[in-house]
Enzyme design. Structure first.
Site, short mmCIF file in Angstrom:
data_model
loop_
_atom_site.label_atom_id
_atom_site.label_comp_id
_atom_site.label_asym_id
_atom_site.label_seq_id
_atom_site.Cartn_x
_atom_site.Cartn_y
_atom_site.Cartn_z
CB ALA A 151 -0.02 3.88 3.45
CG LEU A 154 3.20 -0.36 -0.01
CD1 LEU A 154 3.69 -1.57 -0.50
CD2 LEU A 154 1.60 -0.41 -0.51
CE1 TYR A 155 2.25 3.95 -0.90
CE2 TYR A 155 2.10 5.56 0.97
CZ TYR A 155 1.63 4.81 -0.55
OH TYR A 155 0.41 5.17 -0.85
NE ARG A 156 10.30 5.94 4.92
CZ ARG A 156 10.32 7.08 4.55
NH1 ARG A 156 10.49 7.60 3.11
NH2 ARG A 156 10.55 8.23 5.34
CG PHE A 160 7.80 5.52 -2.20
CD1 PHE A 160 7.39 6.70 -3.06
CD2 PHE A 160 7.33 4.15 -2.52
CE1 PHE A 160 6.59 6.29 -4.45
CE2 PHE A 160 6.72 4.33 -3.70
CZ PHE A 160 5.98 4.96 -4.56
#
Length: 191
Positions: A151, A154-156, A160
């Site tokens: 997760a 993915l966010y990086r 994000f």
């Protein structure tokens, strides 16, 4: 059992998710590695979330139309538990200006989960993009447990940034990060 790869993303209304709520919650419990009984505790919360303004849900379906991934969220607002928790923490570490910047017009990405056997195939990013592609707010916020995970990667990868780190939500001993970014998401391949 290994989950079948996703064959399509589908946006669901509350009326369409409701009959599949047990399946969705089982996916959530499996993805989060939570103990049995967690689904029954979370069901009323998920049902309440479905009534919030701006609620959206996107699911990934496998070859037999089984759920292999789910993402949902809604427009964040004063008075909501998560909003008030984050507002308090952000005020303490960054002041009211940061609260105004991040929390005046945002979509709360509440849940994003992929069955363990289907992870690592791009389903999470497809869910994220499918869900946020229809959002009209200027920002998105989410919380995720601290520590390296798929997760986090993915966010990086999709841009994000840190909003609040090592925050403890009431009732949960784990440290969480609140991450956010402006919308819309950039096209695939560009952060």
């Amino acid at each position: 059992m290994t989950a079948a790869p996703s064959r399509r993303l589908v946006e669901l209304t509350p009326q369409e998710l409701n009959p599949r709520l047990d399946e969705a919650l089982a996916l959530y419990v499996s993805a989060m590695n939570y103990p049995p009984g967690t689904a029954e505790q979370r069901a009323p919360m998920w049902l309440a979330h479905m009534t919030r303004p701006g609620w959206r849900c996107v699911v990934a379906l496998g070859e037999r139309d089984e759920l292999v991934g789910i993402g949902y969220g809604y427009r964040g607002a004063s008075g909501q538990w998560w909003h008030e928790q984050v507002r308090h923490g952000l005020t303490m570490v960054a002041g009211p200006g940061a609260v105004e910047e991040w929390m005046r017009d945002y979509f709360e990405l509440t849940e994003l989960h992929v069955l363990p056997g289907a992870q690592g195939r791009g389903i999470g990013e497809a869910l994220l993009r499918g869900l946020l592609g229809g959002v009209t707010t200027s920002r998105v916020l989410l919380s995720t447990p601290e520590g390296p995970s798929r997760a986090w990667r993915l966010y990086r990868r999709v841009g994000f940034e840190d909003v609040l780190r090592h925050y403890q939500f009431t009732g949960d001993p784990r440290p969480f990060a609140v991450l956010g970014r402006t919308l819309p998401l950039s096209p695939v391949g560009r952060a």
